[in-house]
Design an enzyme around this catalytic site. Structure first.
Site, short mmCIF file in Angstrom:
data_model
loop_
_atom_site.label_atom_id
_atom_site.label_comp_id
_atom_site.label_asym_id
_atom_site.label_seq_id
_atom_site.Cartn_x
_atom_site.Cartn_y
_atom_site.Cartn_z
N ASP A 293 0.87 -1.14 -0.04
CA ASP A 293 -0.10 -0.13 0.09
C ASP A 293 0.75 1.32 -0.03
O ASP A 293 0.32 2.39 -0.40
CB ASP A 293 -1.07 -0.03 1.01
CG ASP A 293 -2.14 -1.00 1.09
OD1 ASP A 293 -2.19 -1.51 0.07
OD2 ASP A 293 -2.80 -1.13 1.85
N TYR A 378 -9.98 -0.86 2.06
CA TYR A 378 -9.31 -0.78 3.45
C TYR A 378 -9.37 0.64 4.17
O TYR A 378 -8.81 1.62 3.40
CB TYR A 378 -8.39 -1.57 3.57
CG TYR A 378 -8.24 -2.67 4.80
CD1 TYR A 378 -8.73 -3.87 4.30
CD2 TYR A 378 -7.67 -2.39 5.96
CE1 TYR A 378 -8.76 -4.98 5.41
CE2 TYR A 378 -7.79 -3.25 7.10
CZ TYR A 378 -8.21 -4.54 6.81
OH TYR A 378 -8.27 -5.24 7.44
#
Ligand code: CO
Length: 636
Positions: A293, A378
């Site tokens: 990420d 998320y």
């Protein structure tokens, strides 16, 4: 005089782009991946004087879609000059937000994709289809090497405000060439029906919300206890600078604590350097799911504007994040960084039995500096805490929505949990890596590994109770690679051998790990080759300018072997030098129905505590709270 580690302002980001364009370095087919502060040397920062003479510099990453090439630029903004420009062959930089948006459009406009979702699922209204970009990773496919790819995951809403993640389009994976911005193929696997139900969390869609919550207000009538000048903050005895960039998001710099009249340096730079989320399911739709990420998506790029959605209470101050879009246009994430104070219960307390009317108790207060990033489904909240007793904490809050799959009625997938009818969440882990560049009372520090061991039973240990803490000074990088060890209560301590405390020992700060995990995938799993930083929980390196990210500068589609795993092979000396402490921590997520439709927050982090850094409890001087009227039922 602004602190030299102030992040780039919006005007400076724009100036960097203008300077690049004027120098002919920005072709129309190029994307600006990131523009961030190029930090001055720490010697210059520690000097504390002459800051006004330091040029403001920037570092940029560019990517040319036409030639599939990555470039790095360095700029002197004060002189409006490009000072370095180099091609970095064979790498794919972070995907940009623009590419996420364009990728979704490309998939939704693709005829083969439209055909597949219609044949498999009867979906005809692509306006309800969500396409999350998901990184392509690397799985040994030679044809894919050297392309800029994404492998989106797709979902379908039942109406425009429905939670689409509850309805995964299982068995269809478009593969997108991000240079041409077109779908190169649509992979189709065994069809699985859409799950029958929907599940929502938006307040307008949740009936019968509880009605028994009474107001709880935090008031700070005199305002906050911190002072902000630009991004430099001081709070009680703490001083530091809050940084932010497209890749790492929130960064902290030049952290000092005022002790007996002088500012003592503790941490020079603290940052999240990488994270990876590997999934456990070997089935074809799911098997390539792993997301870096930071290096693939850009944690700063994905930061929330907290203008409308901050959950903090009390007196909040914000700082904006100044970035640019992939065409170099200024992009400000308003209120990306939240700064506030929190009450944190008892700081310390003692009642002398012989003086029962004079209990001494102090409230603990902490300074909180935070940001929240949304990486497609998320959410990650990054919270740094500063305490009055010299502690520094870091906590990641994991929330948002699980990455889900669909299964056939009655099917029980072995690699995940059924969390709603025909909806399943694959098992996965989240591994984070934080880089802590310590400068305890100066630049030359040493890291010790601390292990507690029981003494052998014998004449010197007749009651069999003896145990002691053993400190091993870490001399080289390979020696320093380590895992947590519960059996020895393993911890680490950073010391400055040249500065002694009141009891004649080197001043130190101790690192206390929190929850952690080991990776379950084989060391040969593709993602692990690219995420070598998960091989050890702790790494120590000597400071090196180019070593900032645990999986290397360009993990996107990398073939692996970069970052900590590579650098530490040199086995450089790390004692009594400018050391950097790297910590990898993992959260194993075996999903549960209660994680659906939105996950209650999970927490993971670590704590740094002064350990012989101060001569005594630095919070001994905290005064009692103002006595206050005590309504019925109140304790202290
Ligand atoms: Co999770």
């Amino acid at each position: 005089m602004p602190h030299p580690l102030e992040p780039l302002s919006a005007a400076e980001v724009s100036r960097a782009v203008t300077v690049l364009a004027a120098a002919g370095k920005l072709a129309p087919t190029m994307r600006v991946v990131s523009v961030m502060l190029k930090e001055p040397s720490k010697v210059e920062v520690h000097a504390g004087t002459g800051w006004e003479a330091l040029p403001r510099e920037a570092a940029a990453v560019l990517f040319d879609n036409a030639t599939n090439s990555c470039f790095e630029a360095e700029l002197n903004l004060s002189a409006e000059a490009v000072t370095a420009f180099r091609h970095v062959p064979g790498v794919q930089p972070t995907m940009t937000i623009d590419e996420q948006v364009e990728c979704e459009r490309a998939v939704l406009n693709d005829a083969a994709f439209a055909d597949a979702i219609k044949r498999h699922h009867g979906i005809t209204d692509t306006a309800l289809v969500m396409v999350d970009i998901w990184s392509a990773g690397f799985y040994g496919n030679a044809e894919e090497k050297g392309m800029r790819l994404a492998r989106p995951l797709c979902f379908v809403r039942s109406d425009p405000t429905d939670n689409g993640y509850a309805r995964p389009i299982e068995g269809i994976r478009p593969v997108v060439d991000l240079n041409a911005m077109r779908v190169i193929r649509v992979e189709e696997y065994a069809p699985v029906p859409l799950p029958p139900g929907s599940a929502n969390y938006a307040s307008a869609r949740v009936p019968n919300q509880r009605a028994d919550i009474k107001p709880l207000a935090i008031t700070q009538p005199d305002g906050p206890g911190f002072v902000l000048e630009g991004n430099a903050i001081s709070w009680q005895k703490w001083a530091l600078v809050i940084g932010f960039n497209a890749r790492e998001g929130l960064t902290l710099h030049h952290i000092r604590y005022r002790d007996q009249g002088r500012d003592r340096s503790i941490l020079y730079r603290a940052s999240l350097t990488e994270m990876v989320v590997p999934y456990a399911d070997p089935n074809p739709t799911q098997v390539r799911k792993n997301a870096f990420d930071v290096g693939e998506y850009g944690m700063g790029m994905c930061a929330n504007s907290l203008r409308l959605g901050c959950d903090c209470v009390g007196h909040i101050e914000y700082r904006d994040a100044h970035l640019c879009d992939s065409r170099g246009k200024s992009l400000t994430i308003e209120n990306a960084i939240c700064i506030h104070e929190e009450d944190y219960g008892i700081l310390w307390k003692h009642t002398d039995r012989r003086l029962p009317d004079a209990p001494e108790v102090r409230r603990s207060r902490r300074l909180v500096i935070s940001s929240v990033s949304t990486v497609e489904n998320y959410e990650y909240g990054f919270f740094w805490y500063f305490y009055q007793d010299g502690n520094i904490g870091f906590e990641i809050k994991l929330t948002g929505i699980l990455s889900l799959g669909a299964v056939n009625p009655g099917e029980k997938p072995p690699f995940g949990s059924i969390i709603a009818p025909q909806v399943y969440a694959p098992n996965h882990q989240h591994f984070f890596n934080v880089r802590l560049d310590f400068d305890l009372d100066g630049i030359a520090n040493t890291v010790q590994q601390l292990d507690v061991t029981a003494d052998p039973v014998g004449p010197d240990n007749p009651f069999e109770n003896a145990f002691r803490a053993k400190a091993t000074a870490l001399e080289t990088e390979k020696q320093a690679r380590a895992h947590l060890n519960l059996e020895t209560g393993r911890a680490w301590k950073v010391v400055n051998p040249a500065v002694k405390n009141a009891v004649g020992e080197p001043v130190g700060y101790k690192f206390f790990p929190g929850d952690n995990a080991f990776p379950f995938a084989s060391p040969n799993a593709w993602w692990r080759k690219r995420a070598g930083f998960v091989n050890h929980h702790v790494w120590v390196t000597p400071f090196a300018e180019g070593e900032k990210y645990a999986a290397g500068d360009y993990p996107n589609q990398s073939t692996g072997g970069d970052g900590l795993i590579k650098w530490t092979e040199a086995d450089r000396a790390i004692a009594d030098t400018d050391v950097v402490f790297w910590y990898t921590f993992g959260h194993t997520h075996i999903p549960r129905p209660e994680d659906y439709p939105v996950m209650p927050t999970a927490y993971i982090g670590f704590l740094l505590k002064p350990n012989g850094f101060f001569d005594l409890n630095p919070a001994n001087d905290v005064p009692p709270s103002e006595p206050k009227a005590k309504p019925a039922g109140c304790c202290h």
